[in-house]
Structures are given as C-alpha cells and as structure tokens.
Design a protein around this motif. Structure first.
Motif, PDB file in Angstrom:
ATOM      1  N   HIS A   1       0.921  -1.103   0.041  1.00  0.00           N
ATOM      2  CA  HIS A   1      -0.013  -0.004   0.062  1.00  0.00           C
ATOM      3  C   HIS A   1       0.748   1.342   0.003  1.00  0.00           C
ATOM      4  N   TYR A   2       1.775   1.420   1.220  1.00  0.00           N
ATOM      5  CA  TYR A   2       2.463   2.652   1.095  1.00  0.00           C
ATOM      6  C   TYR A   2       3.730   2.742   0.341  1.00  0.00           C
TER       7      TYR A   2
ATOM      8  N   GLU B   1      12.376   1.604   6.482  1.00  0.00           N
ATOM      9  CA  GLU B   1      13.042   1.269   5.225  1.00  0.00           C
ATOM     10  C   GLU B   1      12.822  -0.469   5.020  1.00  0.00           C
ATOM     11  N   LEU B   2      12.267  -0.721   4.006  1.00  0.00           N
ATOM     12  CA  LEU B   2      11.920  -2.259   3.657  1.00  0.00           C
ATOM     13  C   LEU B   2      12.807  -2.791   2.634  1.00  0.00           C
TER      14      LEU B   2
ATOM     15  N   ALA C   1      11.894   2.974   0.644  1.00  0.00           N
ATOM     16  CA  ALA C   1      11.408   3.688   1.907  1.00  0.00           C
ATOM     17  C   ALA C   1      10.197   4.211   1.653  1.00  0.00           C
ATOM     18  N   VAL C   2       9.561   4.007   2.935  1.00  0.00           N
ATOM     19  CA  VAL C   2       8.247   4.545   3.079  1.00  0.00           C
ATOM     20  C   VAL C   2       8.067   5.771   4.285  1.00  0.00           C
ATOM     21  N   ALA C   3       7.830   6.811   3.774  1.00  0.00           N
ATOM     22  CA  ALA C   3       7.986   7.936   4.471  1.00  0.00           C
ATOM     23  C   ALA C   3       6.769   8.039   5.424  1.00  0.00           C
TER      24      ALA C   3
END
Length: 88
Positions: free
Chosen positions: A32-33, A53-54, A62-64
């Motif tokens: 999703h993100y 961080e994935l 990176a998902v902020a």
C-alpha cells in the motif's frame, strides 16, 4: 515505561519484532504505502524518524512517515495507525 530514542539498536528491535511477529503487516506496508501491489516478500530493515526502510522482493523501498517520529512509542503508535488505515 519510558519510550526509547530511535537509535540503531531500537530500530533493530522494532524490525525484529515486526519481521518475526507481523510479517503480513510489513508486506501490507510495502504493497500500500510502498506502491508495490505485486510484492510477494517484504522485510523491515530500519526505522528512522523519517521513514521505515523495507526490502521488498530484494529491492530497497523507503516509506515516509507523515511526521518525524520522536521515539519508540511514537513509532509504535504510527505503525499501528498506518496498518489500521489500510483499505480492507
């Protein structure tokens, strides 16, 4: 219990917990993100004040966060809120 600052040790602890106990949530964050709807595997590798961080299918993503995280408790609240706001 007092919240811990977001040090690398605390980040590692959060990531271990998420990967060991909430792997489906991490995959949902990636889909999703992270915008990777076809993701088949995801691991959380770090949590900073600005982003999670994935590693998604072997690639860094990176998902902020919507605000800078202040500490471990803020990280927990934010990760839970992000999960709860996902479409069902």
């Amino acid at each position: 219990m007092a919240a811990d600052p977001l040090t690398p040790v605390v980040s590692d602890r959060i990531c271990k917990h998420m990967n060991d106990d909430h792997a489906e949530a991490v995959l949902a964050y990636a889909r999703h993100y992270g915008g990777i709807e076809a993701a088949s595997a995801a691991r959380m590798v770090a949590v900073t004040a600005e982003a999670m961080e994935l590693e998604v299918d072997g690639q860094p993503v990176a998902v902020a966060f919507d605000h800078p995280l202040s500490d471990s408790e803020d990280a927990h609240r934010t990760l839970v809120a992000m999960l709860r706001s996902l479409p069902q």
